[in-house]
Enzyme design. Structure first.
Site, short mmCIF file in Angstrom:
data_model
loop_
_atom_site.label_atom_id
_atom_site.label_comp_id
_atom_site.label_asym_id
_atom_site.label_seq_id
_atom_site.Cartn_x
_atom_site.Cartn_y
_atom_site.Cartn_z
N GLY A 53 0.80 -1.22 0.00
CA GLY A 53 0.00 0.00 0.00
C GLY A 53 0.83 1.27 0.00
CB CYS A 54 4.32 2.14 0.73
SG CYS A 54 4.18 2.53 2.47
CG MET A 55 2.06 6.00 -3.66
SD MET A 55 1.89 7.66 -4.33
CE MET A 55 2.70 8.62 -3.05
CB SER A 56 8.35 4.64 -2.29
OG SER A 56 7.95 5.87 -2.82
#
Lengths: 434, 136
Positions: free
Chosen positions: B46-49
């Protein structure tokens, strides 16, 4: 009026500080900006700089007013209505079709199918031309430059019909590898579908020349994804030599949820419907139905009437300012951005080296920083850009990346805003690299 | 550093650029995460990075939680540093009782974080809570 040359004290003051590149532009940016109320705001105390136009453009007052006027005075369901409002709504809906078709220099307004946007337009072509023309073992040519909207629908078709997807690769400076394209063209090719302009790189593709090649070397249907083309370049569908041209309203000053597919009438007539429902039938019986004429065969259900009105207003607006002037203005901004960003340490710009080969899109990465962090630090300074794969994962893969930060310009952006972008990137870099 | 100190410090900074700068510095001060802990299991979804987070119990009476984390995004790493301030040194039961949304509001993170970043932040919180629950 956006192109008005009358000068006010306020505008003279603005123009006095406009650098040379902008002064030579035929586009009166200060006047254009007054048409876009949304631009006049601050983010965390800093004036908003909106450079996320490749994702979605802002709307001029003229478009907002046209949509509002339609709902205030003329709305009813279209077609077959016998009452006054139904007549007016139908007239608004169909005259908007004529307006947009004329803008594209289409031979017949019935060649313009309203859709929810480019994605739906491309899904429609992939589904219906797929049914009509693509069988087991046939080939479909797309490229590594595609937005997922011009990739996944063809992947789905290939899976469904047992066809094979072939990809045109990219050169190191982000252009389509035309030698590869020529090598791919042959007897089994049924469809060639390519972007007019790349959303992730900004590359303007030589679509006319490609069209000539496709005609010479194959019997393929030639589809153009015009999501980034129609908003920025003059489009003449007859001159481009394509069979289909798909585009969205919201990237060209029009409303969201509205787009169109232009298609050659003979092909549209040959294709089966995409969705079933009201509006798209001629007769319905227990065991079968017959279809309405093109384009209504492809417009199932109550359409986005206000969206069509907004599209026509957007076309009026863009034509008033002039697409050629808009493109020239964007090239000046792109040149300024590439020069400025090129001086930032460790920064690499993707795509064609020459600004004239791009349509106002400048994607970049800075060694040692995350693209999302860079965008976040720009947002903190009031500068709206986008970071990620831009729905074009094959493009970022091709350049060994997972994401880029992308600035994209439109008619209302100024050279001063580009300067703020460059300073903002310098600040972000300093903070992110410590 | 306590949450009160963090709240005071972040509240004293004039704009978002300075607040991010401060959060980034918190991330830089974190001890490095051992490479062998950057596994798929420890990855935060769920983290973009890409981001990783791992935790365990430190001996003591009572035993307390200790988390390490890292991300390719220095901002995400800074946000993890704030969470490490909140959760490190707490017994698992107390960690599970923390009202994170209250802390989120006090640090005014809502104003600073985009919806995507907020999702990423809460993905880290979820993972921390799962680890805490498994050790409680």
């Amino acid at each position: 009026m956006a192109t008005s040359t009358s000068s006010s004290t306020e505008r003279s003051a603005t123009q006095a500080v406009v650098p040379r590149t902008e002064a030579t532009s035929p586009l009166d940016v200060a006047a254009v900006r007054r048409d876009f109320p949304i631009l006049d705001q601050t983010v965390d105390g800093k004036p908003l700089v909106y450079l996320d136009n490749a994702a979605s453009s802002q709307k001029p007052r003229q478009v907002i007013d046209a949509i509002s006027a339609y709902y205030l005075r003329d709305h009813a369901n279209v077609h077959r209505g016998v009452h006054e409002l139904a007549r007016r709504a139908t007239e608004a809906y169909e005259s908007s079709r004529e307006r947009v078709a004329r803008w594209l220099n289409a031979g017949d307004p019935h060649e313009l199918v309203w859709t929810r946007g480019t994605s739906e337009a491309l899904n429609l072509v992939a589904f219906s031309i797929g049914q009509a023309r693509v069988g087991h073992g046939d080939e479909i040519v797309i490229s590594e430059m595609e937005h997922h909207s011009n990739l996944v629908p063809w992947q789905l078709l290939a899976e469904r019909n047992g066809a094979r997807l072939r990809y045109v690769g990219l050169t190191d400076d982000g252009q389509l590898d035309l030698d590869q394209l020529v090598a791919l063209l042959g007897a089994r090719i049924r469809v060639v579908s390519l972007p007019h302009v790349s959303n992730a790189l900004g590359t303007i593709n030589p679509v006319r020349e490609i069209g000539a090649l496709v005609r010479e070397e194959s019997d393929a249907v030639y589809v153009l994804d015009g999501a980034q083309g129609a908003p920025h370049l003059p489009v003449d569908v007859r001159e481009l030599g394509c069979d289909f041209y798909a585009f969205s309203g919201h990237k060209m000053c029009g409303p969201t949820g509205m787009g169109a597919l232009w298609g050659r009438k003979s092909l549209l007539e040959e294709m089966p419907p995409y969705q079933g429902g009201g509006e798209m039938i001629e007769h319905v019986q227990h065991d079968h139905s017959t279809w309405a004429e093109v384009p209504h065969k492809f417009e199932a259900g109550t359409p986005n009437i206000a969206g069509a009105v907004g599209m026509a207003a957007a076309v009026d607006y863009l034509e008033d300012v002039g697409l050629a002037a808009i493109h020239e203005h964007e090239m000046a901004l792109t040149r300024a951005a590439m020069e400025g960003l090129g001086g930032v340490g460790g920064l690499r710009i993707l795509g064609p080296a020459h600004p004239s080969a791009r349509a106002g899109v400048v994607p970049f990465v800075i060694e040692g920083t995350s693209a999302q962090d860079l965008a976040t630090m720009l947002d903190a300074q009031g500068i709206a850009v986008r970071a990620g794969h831009h729905c074009a994962q094959l493009v970022v893969d091709r350049f060994g990346l997972t994401a880029t930060t992308r600035a994209s310009f439109y008619l209302y952006n100024t050279v001063q805003e580009v300067e703020r972008l460059v300073r903002g990137v310098e600040t972000a870099r300093r903070i992110l690299l410590g | 550093m306590t949450i009160e100190q963090l709240e005071k410090r972040l509240g004293s900074l004039a704009d978002r650029t300075l607040r991010y700068h401060y959060i980034i510095q918190l991330g830089r001060r974190l001890p490095p995460m051992p490479q062998e802990l950057k596994t798929e299991e420890n990855q935060v979804r769920g983290c973009m990075s890409p981001a990783w987070l791992a935790g365990g119990l430190e001996e003591g009476d009572p035993p307390v939680l200790r988390f390490v984390g890292d991300s390719e995004s220095i901002i995400v790493k800074g946000l993890f540093a704030i969470l490490a301030e909140v959760y490190n040194g707490q017994p698992p039961e107390e960690a599970l009782a923390v009202d994170l949304s209250d802390i989120f509001d006090r640090l005014k993170l809502g104003e600073a974080l985009s919806p995507n970043r907020r999702n990423g932040f809460y993905s880290m919180v979820e993972k921390i809570r799962r680890v805490a629950a498994s050790l409680a």
